[in-house]
Scaffold this motif. Structure first.
Motif, short mmCIF file in Angstrom:
data_model
loop_
_atom_site.label_atom_id
_atom_site.label_comp_id
_atom_site.label_asym_id
_atom_site.label_seq_id
_atom_site.Cartn_x
_atom_site.Cartn_y
_atom_site.Cartn_z
N VAL A 103 1.00 -1.07 -0.11
CA VAL A 103 0.33 -0.14 -0.11
C VAL A 103 1.28 1.36 0.50
O VAL A 103 1.74 1.39 0.77
N ALA A 109 -5.77 8.90 5.08
CA ALA A 109 -6.91 8.08 4.93
C ALA A 109 -7.59 6.62 5.49
O ALA A 109 -6.14 6.05 5.29
N SER A 111 -7.26 3.66 6.98
CA SER A 111 -6.65 2.29 8.08
C SER A 111 -5.62 3.00 8.74
O SER A 111 -4.94 2.70 9.57
N ASP A 186 -4.06 7.09 -1.79
CA ASP A 186 -3.54 5.90 -1.61
C ASP A 186 -4.10 5.36 -2.23
O ASP A 186 -4.80 4.81 -2.92
N PHE A 187 -3.04 3.79 -2.52
CA PHE A 187 -3.10 2.25 -3.78
C PHE A 187 -2.60 1.33 -2.81
O PHE A 187 -2.01 1.35 -2.31
N ASP A 207 -11.66 0.62 -7.43
CA ASP A 207 -11.57 -0.99 -5.28
C ASP A 207 -10.02 -0.63 -4.75
O ASP A 207 -9.86 -1.23 -4.13
N THR A 208 -9.48 -0.12 -5.87
CA THR A 208 -7.97 -0.77 -5.07
C THR A 208 -7.32 0.67 -4.99
O THR A 208 -5.88 0.65 -4.54
N CYS A 209 -8.23 1.31 -4.53
CA CYS A 209 -7.48 3.31 -4.99
C CYS A 209 -8.01 3.89 -4.37
O CYS A 209 -9.60 4.23 -4.64
N ARG A 210 -7.62 5.29 -3.81
CA ARG A 210 -8.67 6.54 -3.55
C ARG A 210 -8.66 7.27 -4.61
O ARG A 210 -7.61 7.35 -4.28
P1 TMP Z 1 -6.81 1.28 3.76
O1 TMP Z 1 -6.42 2.96 4.12
O2 TMP Z 1 -7.82 0.07 4.35
O3 TMP Z 1 -5.73 0.33 4.53
O4 TMP Z 1 -6.64 0.91 2.62
C1 TMP Z 1 -5.24 1.03 1.57
C2 TMP Z 1 -5.23 1.16 0.40
O5 TMP Z 1 -5.59 -0.15 -0.69
C3 TMP Z 1 -7.16 2.41 -0.66
O6 TMP Z 1 -6.53 2.80 -1.30
C4 TMP Z 1 -7.95 0.63 -1.07
C5 TMP Z 1 -6.68 -0.18 -0.60
N1 TMP Z 1 -7.22 -2.05 -1.05
C6 TMP Z 1 -7.83 -2.93 -1.17
O7 TMP Z 1 -7.22 -2.58 -2.32
N2 TMP Z 1 -7.99 -4.10 -0.67
C7 TMP Z 1 -8.01 -3.80 1.04
O8 TMP Z 1 -8.02 -5.23 1.06
C8 TMP Z 1 -7.81 -3.33 1.63
C9 TMP Z 1 -7.26 -3.38 3.30
C10 TMP Z 1 -7.18 -1.63 0.86
#
Ligand code: TMP
Length: 247
Positions: A103, A109, A111, A186-187, A207-210
């Motif tokens: 990550v 943002a 977690s 983030d991503f 799904d995998t980025c903010r």
């Molecule tokens: P987090 O802030 O929940 O740790 O997520 C950080 C970034 O990672 C956010 O852009 C979402 C992505 N993410 C995933 O793609 N898969 C996951 O299982 C999680 C927890 C986060």
């Protein structure tokens, strides 16, 4: 020769289903080196505790990921991407997936806020790279390099490559999204081994980025689903529009 090659790829068909994940299915093909990722509309959050569906998400995420993998490849980042085959199908190289989620964070943002008490939106002067163990049964715990090596999921050398690669990808994507009036907050990235090389795998999508709108800070990613903010489909398709608009 080139025409024959492309023809061959265009006829690549799914054979056995290798795996079904939360957002994608992966199929083998007649070529042992190639798999097909099929992007689904299913959405989960909080490690499957929240389940739902986002209309046309699979189509949108395949389009966005295909564009971003192509961008990264053209900037010297090796990925598993071979070709977008159809609305939902992507042809990829078969990776030995490294069980580490990488990550990268530019703005506090999610977690990071929960775990360390940052105020959401704090701009991080130096991007933070984190490693998580890819293990649903354990809720993907945060770990450091020593944990990953002790667990046998990667070597120190591989982890150094992952970190460097993640930082290089961040530089490229941050600029790309800023040009499209989106903040890359983030991503998460996943990598795999392929013929003595490490390639970027999985997907890069809302799904995998903010993503936050550059002017309004409106959330334009899966947080809209996670926290029932409404307008999920509209946010995903607006990200797709901006990603593809300058083509
Ligand atoms: P987090 O802030 O929940 O740790 O997520 C950080 C970034 O990672 C956010 O852009 C979402 C992505 N993410 C995933 O793609 N898969 C996951 O299982 C999680 C927890 C986060």
């Amino acid at each position: 020769m080139i025409a024959i090659h492309f023809n061959f790829i265009a006829y690549m068909k799914k054979t056995t289903q290798l795996y079904e994940g939360k957002a994608k299915k992966v199929f083998l093909t007649d070529d042992a080196d190639l798999v097909i990722q099929e992007f689904k509309d299913d959405a989960t959050a909080f490690n499957n505790k929240k389940k739902g569906s986002i209309a046309e998400k699979g189509v949108v995420n395949n389009a966005i990921s295909s564009k971003l993998f192509t961008l990264l490849e053209s900037n010297g980042i090796r990925t598993h991407f071979v070709e977008k085959l159809s609305d939902r199908d992507m042809l990829c190289r078969f990776l030995d997936i490294i069980k580490v989620e990488v990550v990268v964070r530019n703005i506090a943002a999610g977690s990071l806020v929960k775990r360390y008490g940052f105020s959401e939106g704090t701009v991080l002067e130096n991007p933070i790279v984190e490693l998580y163990l890819k293990n649903d049964d354990l809720d993907d715990p945060l770990m450091n390099e020593a944990h990953a090596v002790a667990l046998g999921v990667a070597t120190f050398e591989e982890l150094a490559v992952l970190k460097n690669r993640a930082e290089a990808i961040n530089m490229l994507l941050k600029t790309f999204f800023a040009e499209r009036k989106l903040k890359l907050v983030d991503f998460k990235l996943e990598f795999g081994r392929h013929n003595q090389e490490i390639l970027l795998g999985d997907e890069i999508s809302p799904d995998t980025c903010r993503f936050w709108d550059l002017e309004t800070n409106e959330k334009m990613d899966k947080d809209r689903f996670r926290f029932d903010l409404g307008g999920v489909e509209d946010a995903y398709s607006e990200v797709q529009r901006r990603v593809l608009e300058l083509d």
